[in-house]
Design a protein around this motif. Structure first.
Motif, PDB file in Angstrom:
ATOM      1  N   GLU A  86       0.830  -1.207   0.000  1.00 29.07           N
ATOM      2  CA  GLU A  86       0.000   0.000   0.000  1.00 29.07           C
ATOM      3  C   GLU A  86       0.868   1.263   0.000  1.00 29.07           C
ATOM      4  O   GLU A  86       0.611   2.206  -0.751  1.00 29.07           O
ATOM      5  CB  GLU A  86      -0.901  -0.011   1.239  1.00 29.07           C
ATOM      6  CG  GLU A  86      -1.746   1.223   1.406  1.00 29.07           C
ATOM      7  CD  GLU A  86      -2.519   1.226   2.724  1.00 29.07           C
ATOM      8  OE1 GLU A  86      -3.155   2.258   3.002  1.00 29.07           O
ATOM      9  OE2 GLU A  86      -2.472   0.227   3.479  1.00 29.07           O
ATOM     10  N   TYR A  87       1.917   1.301   0.809  1.00 31.06           N
ATOM     11  CA  TYR A  87       2.786   2.476   0.875  1.00 31.06           C
ATOM     12  C   TYR A  87       3.518   2.707  -0.451  1.00 31.06           C
ATOM     13  O   TYR A  87       3.706   3.842  -0.863  1.00 31.06           O
ATOM     14  CB  TYR A  87       3.776   2.371   2.029  1.00 31.06           C
ATOM     15  CG  TYR A  87       3.152   2.644   3.380  1.00 31.06           C
ATOM     16  CD1 TYR A  87       1.944   3.322   3.501  1.00 31.06           C
ATOM     17  CD2 TYR A  87       3.778   2.225   4.538  1.00 31.06           C
ATOM     18  CE1 TYR A  87       1.381   3.571   4.739  1.00 31.06           C
ATOM     19  CE2 TYR A  87       3.217   2.474   5.794  1.00 31.06           C
ATOM     20  CZ  TYR A  87       2.020   3.142   5.874  1.00 31.06           C
ATOM     21  OH  TYR A  87       1.460   3.395   7.104  1.00 31.06           O
ATOM     22  N   SER A  88       3.944   1.645  -1.111  1.00 30.42           N
ATOM     23  CA  SER A  88       4.588   1.804  -2.413  1.00 30.42           C
ATOM     24  C   SER A  88       3.611   2.396  -3.425  1.00 30.42           C
ATOM     25  O   SER A  88       3.956   3.316  -4.168  1.00 30.42           O
ATOM     26  CB  SER A  88       5.124   0.457  -2.913  1.00 30.42           C
ATOM     27  OG  SER A  88       6.202   0.025  -2.123  1.00 30.42           O
ATOM     28  N   LEU A  89       2.390   1.886  -3.452  1.00 27.51           N
ATOM     29  CA  LEU A  89       1.384   2.399  -4.387  1.00 27.51           C
ATOM     30  C   LEU A  89       0.985   3.837  -4.032  1.00 27.51           C
ATOM     31  O   LEU A  89       0.776   4.660  -4.929  1.00 27.51           O
ATOM     32  CB  LEU A  89       0.164   1.477  -4.422  1.00 27.51           C
ATOM     33  CG  LEU A  89       0.429   0.094  -5.033  1.00 27.51           C
ATOM     34  CD1 LEU A  89      -0.777  -0.816  -4.840  1.00 27.51           C
ATOM     35  CD2 LEU A  89       0.817   0.198  -6.496  1.00 27.51           C
ATOM     36  N   CYS A  91       2.941   5.998  -2.735  1.00 33.17           N
ATOM     37  CA  CYS A  91       4.074   6.820  -3.156  1.00 33.17           C
ATOM     38  C   CYS A  91       3.950   7.176  -4.639  1.00 33.17           C
ATOM     39  O   CYS A  91       4.186   8.317  -5.032  1.00 33.17           O
ATOM     40  CB  CYS A  91       5.377   6.078  -2.878  1.00 33.17           C
ATOM     41  SG  CYS A  91       6.843   7.048  -3.262  1.00 33.17           S
ATOM     42  N   VAL A  92       3.560   6.207  -5.464  1.00 31.11           N
ATOM     43  CA  VAL A  92       3.356   6.474  -6.890  1.00 31.11           C
ATOM     44  C   VAL A  92       2.292   7.552  -7.072  1.00 31.11           C
ATOM     45  O   VAL A  92       2.472   8.497  -7.840  1.00 31.11           O
ATOM     46  CB  VAL A  92       2.933   5.193  -7.646  1.00 31.11           C
ATOM     47  CG1 VAL A  92       2.594   5.515  -9.098  1.00 31.11           C
ATOM     48  CG2 VAL A  92       4.013   4.143  -7.568  1.00 31.11           C
ATOM     49  N   GLU A  93       1.193   7.419  -6.349  1.00 28.14           N
ATOM     50  CA  GLU A  93       0.112   8.406  -6.460  1.00 28.14           C
ATOM     51  C   GLU A  93       0.572   9.788  -6.011  1.00 28.14           C
ATOM     52  O   GLU A  93       0.222  10.792  -6.610  1.00 28.14           O
ATOM     53  CB  GLU A  93      -1.118   7.954  -5.662  1.00 28.14           C
ATOM     54  CG  GLU A  93      -1.800   6.737  -6.239  1.00 28.14           C
ATOM     55  CD  GLU A  93      -2.147   6.879  -7.717  1.00 28.14           C
ATOM     56  OE1 GLU A  93      -2.754   7.903  -8.108  1.00 28.14           O
ATOM     57  OE2 GLU A  93      -1.802   5.965  -8.492  1.00 28.14           O
ATOM     58  N   LEU A  94       1.357   9.836  -4.966  1.00 32.73           N
ATOM     59  CA  LEU A  94       1.906  11.097  -4.464  1.00 32.73           C
ATOM     60  C   LEU A  94       2.811  11.746  -5.513  1.00 32.73           C
ATOM     61  O   LEU A  94       2.735  12.954  -5.751  1.00 32.73           O
ATOM     62  CB  LEU A  94       2.681  10.825  -3.169  1.00 32.73           C
ATOM     63  CG  LEU A  94       3.110  11.994  -2.320  1.00 32.73           C
ATOM     64  CD1 LEU A  94       1.883  12.781  -1.840  1.00 32.73           C
ATOM     65  CD2 LEU A  94       3.900  11.495  -1.123  1.00 32.73           C
ATOM     66  N   LEU A  95       3.634  10.941  -6.145  1.00 31.94           N
ATOM     67  CA  LEU A  95       4.505  11.451  -7.206  1.00 31.94           C
ATOM     68  C   LEU A  95       3.672  11.980  -8.373  1.00 31.94           C
ATOM     69  O   LEU A  95       3.947  13.055  -8.900  1.00 31.94           O
ATOM     70  CB  LEU A  95       5.465  10.361  -7.691  1.00 31.94           C
ATOM     71  CG  LEU A  95       6.565   9.949  -6.718  1.00 31.94           C
ATOM     72  CD1 LEU A  95       7.295   8.712  -7.225  1.00 31.94           C
ATOM     73  CD2 LEU A  95       7.542  11.083  -6.475  1.00 31.94           C
ATOM     74  N   LYS A  96       2.641  11.234  -8.751  1.00 36.75           N
ATOM     75  CA  LYS A  96       1.756  11.670  -9.838  1.00 36.75           C
ATOM     76  C   LYS A  96       1.106  13.007  -9.507  1.00 36.75           C
ATOM     77  O   LYS A  96       1.079  13.920 -10.326  1.00 36.75           O
ATOM     78  CB  LYS A  96       0.637  10.647 -10.059  1.00 36.75           C
ATOM     79  CG  LYS A  96       0.995   9.504 -10.928  1.00 36.75           C
ATOM     80  CD  LYS A  96      -0.247   8.638 -11.104  1.00 36.75           C
ATOM     81  CE  LYS A  96       0.007   7.430 -11.943  1.00 36.75           C
ATOM     82  NZ  LYS A  96      -1.172   6.580 -12.056  1.00 36.75           N
ATOM     83  N   LYS A  97       0.566  13.094  -8.302  1.00 36.47           N
ATOM     84  CA  LYS A  97      -0.146  14.301  -7.878  1.00 36.47           C
ATOM     85  C   LYS A  97       0.764  15.528  -7.873  1.00 36.47           C
ATOM     86  O   LYS A  97       0.311  16.641  -8.068  1.00 36.47           O
ATOM     87  CB  LYS A  97      -0.746  14.074  -6.487  1.00 36.47           C
ATOM     88  CG  LYS A  97      -1.735  15.125  -6.081  1.00 36.47           C
ATOM     89  CD  LYS A  97      -2.552  14.844  -4.836  1.00 36.47           C
ATOM     90  CE  LYS A  97      -1.971  13.955  -3.809  1.00 36.47           C
ATOM     91  NZ  LYS A  97      -2.728  13.907  -2.572  1.00 36.47           N
ATOM     92  N   ASN A  98       2.055  15.307  -7.660  1.00 37.90           N
ATOM     93  CA  ASN A  98       3.007  16.415  -7.589  1.00 37.90           C
ATOM     94  C   ASN A  98       3.766  16.645  -8.898  1.00 37.90           C
ATOM     95  O   ASN A  98       4.791  17.316  -8.908  1.00 37.90           O
ATOM     96  CB  ASN A  98       3.976  16.197  -6.427  1.00 37.90           C
ATOM     97  CG  ASN A  98       3.325  16.491  -5.102  1.00 37.90           C
ATOM     98  OD1 ASN A  98       3.266  17.644  -4.680  1.00 37.90           O
ATOM     99  ND2 ASN A  98       2.782  15.467  -4.464  1.00 37.90           N
ATOM    100  N   GLY A  99       3.267  16.085  -9.989  1.00 38.27           N
ATOM    101  CA  GLY A  99       3.810  16.383 -11.303  1.00 38.27           C
ATOM    102  C   GLY A  99       5.040  15.609 -11.718  1.00 38.27           C
ATOM    103  O   GLY A  99       5.665  15.930 -12.725  1.00 38.27           O
ATOM    104  N   PHE A 100       5.389  14.574 -10.976  1.00 39.76           N
ATOM    105  CA  PHE A 100       6.595  13.812 -11.298  1.00 39.76           C
ATOM    106  C   PHE A 100       6.545  13.254 -12.708  1.00 39.76           C
ATOM    107  O   PHE A 100       7.518  13.304 -13.443  1.00 39.76           O
ATOM    108  CB  PHE A 100       6.784  12.664 -10.298  1.00 39.76           C
ATOM    109  CG  PHE A 100       7.971  11.800 -10.605  1.00 39.76           C
ATOM    110  CD1 PHE A 100       9.237  12.182 -10.217  1.00 39.76           C
ATOM    111  CD2 PHE A 100       7.831  10.610 -11.299  1.00 39.76           C
ATOM    112  CE1 PHE A 100      10.342  11.396 -10.510  1.00 39.76           C
ATOM    113  CE2 PHE A 100       8.926   9.820 -11.597  1.00 39.76           C
ATOM    114  CZ  PHE A 100      10.181  10.214 -11.192  1.00 39.76           C
TER     115      PHE A 100
END
Length: 157
Positions: A86-89, A91-100
């Motif tokens: 869950e934490y890995s997934l 993290c991906v969403e967090l990166l997406k949300k921040n424009g990564f």
């Protein structure tokens, strides 16, 4: 949310993304891969989760960042492995949300899971790999899951 660079220390999401953009910009012709994995370590009173974010320049090294979260001690292995996934997934969403992914759209990504054919975690492989692939990501397990089993693991100790 605080991230850590092994040499530079604490950094914000924006600083981490800028550092990654700079790293990719240094060799635009190289092939890259984003790898995310989480590991955990339970002590007497708490379980520490560490998520590693690795930007690999294929055949030419890598940079990585990590973040830590702590919970009261979790003794149930299945629950811990699910939480790591869950934490890995997240993290991906967090990166997406921040424009990564605005600048790295064509870079493949893998989620590394701290499960393998040896030991108790073998019973969980199908479940967590199925979860990761069902949301559209490539999942790797031990011995190929170095983001979780080597990099993140080093910072849980």
């Amino acid at each position: 949310m605080n991230f850590f660079h092994p040499r530079k220390g604490r950094c914000s999401m924006e600083e981490m993304i800028a550092e990654i953009q700079s790293y990719i910009g240094q060799d635009k012709k190289a092939e890259y891969k984003v790898v995310i994995g989480t590991d955990s370590q339970t002590r007497e009173r708490e379980t520490l989760f560490v998520t590693a974010i690795i930007i690999q320049r294929i055949g030419k090294g890598a940079i990585f960042f990590y973040m830590k979260k702590s919970h009261r001690a979790m003794r149930d292995l299945r629950y811990r492995i699910y939480r790591e996934t869950e934490y890995s997934l997240q993290c991906v969403e967090l990166l997406k949300k921040n424009g990564f992914f605005d600048f790295s759209v064509n870079i493949p990504m893998e989620i590394h899971l701290d499960v393998g054919q040896q030991g108790e975690t073998r019973k969980l492989i199908q479940e967590v790999v199925g979860w990761v692939t069902s949301v559209g990501y490539t999942a790797k397990i031990k011995p190929e899951s170095y983001a979780a089993s080597a990099v993140a693991d080093r910072f849980t100790k």
